[in-house]
Write an enzyme that holds these catalytic residues in place. Sequence first.
Site, PDB file in Angstrom:
ATOM      1  N   LYS A 196       0.870  -1.187   0.000  1.00  0.00           N
ATOM      2  CA  LYS A 196       0.000   0.000   0.000  1.00  0.00           C
ATOM      3  C   LYS A 196       0.896   1.222   0.000  1.00  0.00           C
ATOM      4  O   LYS A 196       1.741   1.395   0.885  1.00  0.00           O
ATOM      5  CB  LYS A 196      -0.887  -0.028   1.242  1.00  0.00           C
ATOM      6  CG  LYS A 196      -1.675   1.229   1.520  1.00  0.00           C
ATOM      7  CD  LYS A 196      -2.593   0.971   2.703  1.00  0.00           C
ATOM      8  CE  LYS A 196      -3.141   2.222   3.314  1.00  0.00           C
ATOM      9  NZ  LYS A 196      -3.986   1.946   4.486  1.00  0.00           N
TER      10      LYS A 196
HETATM   11  C1  R5P Z   1      -2.372   5.139   7.275  1.00  0.00           C
HETATM   12  O1  R5P Z   1      -1.398   4.425   7.130  1.00  0.00           O
HETATM   13  C2  R5P Z   1      -3.672   4.588   7.521  1.00  0.00           C
HETATM   14  O2  R5P Z   1      -3.467   3.211   7.574  1.00  0.00           O
HETATM   15  C3  R5P Z   1      -4.790   4.863   6.520  1.00  0.00           C
HETATM   16  O3  R5P Z   1      -5.553   3.726   6.427  1.00  0.00           O
HETATM   17  C4  R5P Z   1      -4.334   5.162   5.126  1.00  0.00           C
HETATM   18  O4  R5P Z   1      -3.606   6.343   5.131  1.00  0.00           O
HETATM   19  C5  R5P Z   1      -5.484   5.215   4.103  1.00  0.00           C
HETATM   20  O5  R5P Z   1      -6.369   6.198   4.399  1.00  0.00           O
HETATM   21  P1  R5P Z   1      -6.424   7.576   3.597  1.00  0.00           P
HETATM   22  O6  R5P Z   1      -6.961   7.226   2.238  1.00  0.00           O
HETATM   23  O7  R5P Z   1      -7.350   8.417   4.391  1.00  0.00           O
HETATM   24  O8  R5P Z   1      -5.037   8.108   3.507  1.00  0.00           O
END
Ligand code: R5P
Length: 286
Positions: A196
């Site tokens: 991710k």
């Molecule tokens: C950060 O590592 C968190 O795990 C969030 O899940 C991630 O940032 C995804 O969320 P967003 O799309 O709000 O950035």
Amino acid sequence: MSWGLQNRLAQIINPETGKTVLLAVDHGYFMGPVSGLEDPAKTVADIIQYCDALSPTKGILHHSIDPNTSTPMILRASGGGSMARQVPIENDATGKTRVIGLEDEVITCTAEEAVALNAAGVTISIYVGTEMQRQSIDNLATMTREAHKYGLPVIGITAVGGELDALRVEGKEAEFAKYLANAARIAVEHGADIVKTYFVGKGHFDKVIGGCPAPIVIAGGKKEPAQQALEFTYMAMQTGAIGVDMGRNIFQSKEPVKMIQAVRDIVHRGDSVDAVMSRYNLKKDD
Ligand code: R5P
């Protein structure tokens, strides 16, 4: 690959499209009750049906998610850094301090706990280039070693913050892409099944994709106007991402239900931004 690992990956990544929409609601683990996520049960009520899997923490799972759900769960398994704080510099007689923040993570949910919670996978952040690089990479390596015993997939997150985030904010996209490409590859080398990361400008994200043998999903980052969030989602998919693990750009939208459906159509059907905005009657700034 064990049957368990394959089966859980098939719960996360739609076997028909090879794509996935993961809905991230784990922000409270370091940000507290962020806007739109004060009551996670309420936040997910109308949108959980449109994601392929939900990404909460174990606490939110216990308190806010109906155990009768058929939606697979991917549990946040690293944490502990939270707010930045001053700590003494080791072996420094002058009493100077340094700032340690989010990067100071440990494993907060073991593979055994995740399996007991019937998780389809877990997420672990790595903080490449920070003082906690080794500790966070060790978290990932340790978790993959344990999780794979149970056929539990691990998503490695190329976390950014502080100076690194400044690269993106200042528009230094080539440098930011180089950083993300390194971090993504390092996540794979230490066992991540999926990475991710973040989308970085057109013409740069291919460096991240090109050097990463594992499938990539993108986080959304801070809330942007709907059209902008859909555009970077579209560009990430066109460049080779397999989906999103997105939070704020969905649940902080003025139209979360429309937004997640629009994201879903871009991810799974390859629809254009114009097509989904018109289909769901989304405004540029929603
Ligand atoms: C950060 O590592 C968190 O795990 C969030 O899940 C991630 O940032 C995804 O969320 P967003 O799309 O709000 O950035």
